[in-house]
Design a protein around this motif. Structure first.
Motif, PDB file in Angstrom:
ATOM      1  N   VAL A   1      37.431 -68.431 -49.608  1.00 39.71           N
ATOM      2  CA  VAL A   1      36.173 -69.127 -49.839  1.00 39.71           C
ATOM      3  C   VAL A   1      35.026 -68.246 -49.355  1.00 39.71           C
ATOM      4  O   VAL A   1      35.032 -67.790 -48.216  1.00 39.71           O
ATOM      5  N   THR A   2      34.056 -68.014 -50.241  1.00 39.18           N
ATOM      6  CA  THR A   2      32.871 -67.242 -49.876  1.00 39.18           C
ATOM      7  C   THR A   2      31.620 -68.028 -50.240  1.00 39.18           C
ATOM      8  O   THR A   2      31.637 -68.870 -51.133  1.00 39.18           O
ATOM      9  N   PHE A   3      30.541 -67.744 -49.541  1.00 35.57           N
ATOM     10  CA  PHE A   3      29.248 -68.367 -49.781  1.00 35.57           C
ATOM     11  C   PHE A   3      28.288 -67.269 -50.233  1.00 35.57           C
ATOM     12  O   PHE A   3      27.839 -66.470 -49.410  1.00 35.57           O
ATOM     13  N   PRO A   4      27.968 -67.204 -51.523  1.00 35.34           N
ATOM     14  CA  PRO A   4      27.142 -66.111 -52.030  1.00 35.34           C
ATOM     15  C   PRO A   4      25.780 -65.982 -51.365  1.00 35.34           C
ATOM     16  O   PRO A   4      25.249 -64.879 -51.268  1.00 35.34           O
ATOM     17  N   ASP A   5      25.212 -67.076 -50.883  1.00 32.43           N
ATOM     18  CA  ASP A   5      23.892 -66.998 -50.265  1.00 32.43           C
ATOM     19  C   ASP A   5      23.944 -66.880 -48.741  1.00 32.43           C
ATOM     20  O   ASP A   5      22.902 -66.873 -48.091  1.00 32.43           O
ATOM     21  N   LEU A   6      25.143 -66.753 -48.173  1.00 31.26           N
ATOM     22  CA  LEU A   6      25.300 -66.612 -46.719  1.00 31.26           C
ATOM     23  C   LEU A   6      26.198 -65.404 -46.429  1.00 31.26           C
ATOM     24  O   LEU A   6      27.413 -65.545 -46.270  1.00 31.26           O
ATOM     25  N   PRO A   7      25.629 -64.221 -46.357  1.00 27.79           N
ATOM     26  CA  PRO A   7      26.431 -63.007 -46.143  1.00 27.79           C
ATOM     27  C   PRO A   7      27.305 -63.111 -44.891  1.00 27.79           C
ATOM     28  O   PRO A   7      26.842 -63.493 -43.824  1.00 27.79           O
ATOM     29  N   GLY A   8      28.581 -62.820 -45.061  1.00 23.98           N
ATOM     30  CA  GLY A   8      29.506 -62.835 -43.943  1.00 23.98           C
ATOM     31  C   GLY A   8      30.104 -64.190 -43.638  1.00 23.98           C
ATOM     32  O   GLY A   8      30.923 -64.314 -42.731  1.00 23.98           O
ATOM     33  N   CYS A   9      29.728 -65.216 -44.376  1.00 25.99           N
ATOM     34  CA  CYS A   9      30.297 -66.550 -44.173  1.00 25.99           C
ATOM     35  C   CYS A   9      31.446 -66.734 -45.157  1.00 25.99           C
ATOM     36  O   CYS A   9      31.245 -66.692 -46.369  1.00 25.99           O
ATOM     37  N   PHE A  10      32.640 -66.916 -44.614  1.00 27.11           N
ATOM     38  CA  PHE A  10      33.830 -67.044 -45.463  1.00 27.11           C
ATOM     39  C   PHE A  10      34.902 -67.814 -44.718  1.00 27.11           C
ATOM     40  O   PHE A  10      34.836 -67.979 -43.504  1.00 27.11           O
ATOM     41  N   SER A  11      35.879 -68.283 -45.466  1.00 27.91           N
ATOM     42  CA  SER A  11      37.037 -68.929 -44.859  1.00 27.91           C
ATOM     43  C   SER A  11      38.227 -68.772 -45.794  1.00 27.91           C
ATOM     44  O   SER A  11      38.103 -68.218 -46.886  1.00 27.91           O
ATOM     45  N   ALA A  12      39.352 -69.293 -45.359  1.00 29.70           N
ATOM     46  CA  ALA A  12      40.578 -69.250 -46.160  1.00 29.70           C
ATOM     47  C   ALA A  12      41.379 -70.509 -45.868  1.00 29.70           C
ATOM     48  O   ALA A  12      41.160 -71.182 -44.860  1.00 29.70           O
ATOM     49  N   ALA A  13      42.297 -70.811 -46.769  1.00 27.70           N
ATOM     50  CA  ALA A  13      43.160 -71.979 -46.595  1.00 27.70           C
ATOM     51  C   ALA A  13      44.454 -71.755 -47.360  1.00 27.70           C
ATOM     52  O   ALA A  13      44.441 -71.207 -48.461  1.00 27.70           O
ATOM     53  N   ASP A  14      45.547 -72.179 -46.767  1.00 21.25           N
ATOM     54  CA  ASP A  14      46.842 -72.059 -47.441  1.00 21.25           C
ATOM     55  C   ASP A  14      47.041 -73.151 -48.481  1.00 21.25           C
ATOM     56  O   ASP A  14      47.722 -72.939 -49.478  1.00 21.25           O
ATOM     57  N   GLU A  15      46.459 -74.327 -48.257  1.00 23.86           N
ATOM     58  CA  GLU A  15      46.616 -75.475 -49.155  1.00 23.86           C
ATOM     59  C   GLU A  15      45.248 -75.893 -49.681  1.00 23.86           C
ATOM     60  O   GLU A  15      44.237 -75.804 -48.972  1.00 23.86           O
ATOM     61  N   ILE A  16      45.199 -76.423 -50.902  1.00 30.50           N
ATOM     62  CA  ILE A  16      43.938 -76.835 -51.509  1.00 30.50           C
ATOM     63  C   ILE A  16      43.233 -77.904 -50.668  1.00 30.50           C
ATOM     64  O   ILE A  16      42.008 -77.905 -50.560  1.00 30.50           O
TER      65      ILE A  16
END
Length: 78
Positions: free
Chosen positions: A18-33
């Motif tokens: 998961v990335t936020f195009p308007d927030l540089p460096g803000c991201f996350s990940a998840a194994d399940e939806i």
């Protein structure tokens, strides 16, 4: 209430990114939806602990910034 749009990516044999195009460096990940949205919210909260207030970009600008990813199967969440 402000809504930030995130781009959710999923490659075969990998977690959701998961990335936020308007927030540089803000991201996350998840194994399940089901973990995508809560993890994205946590990432936003952490990002804003150390950042100044930012106005979210409108959806059409996010779509333009992420056009290639969206064509490749990514999707947007708010």
């Amino acid at each position: 209430m402000k809504y930030f749009y995130a781009i959710v990516h999923k490659d075969e044999d990998s977690a959701f990114g998961v990335t936020f195009p308007d927030l540089p460096g803000c991201f996350s990940a998840a194994d399940e939806i089901g973990e995508v949205l809560p993890n994205a919210c946590d990432a936003l909260a952490l990002w804003f602990e150390d950042a100044a207030e930012v106005a979210p970009l409108p959806l059409d600008q996010i779509q333009a910034l992420a056009a290639d990813d969206l064509r490749d199967g990514a999707f947007i969440i708010a």
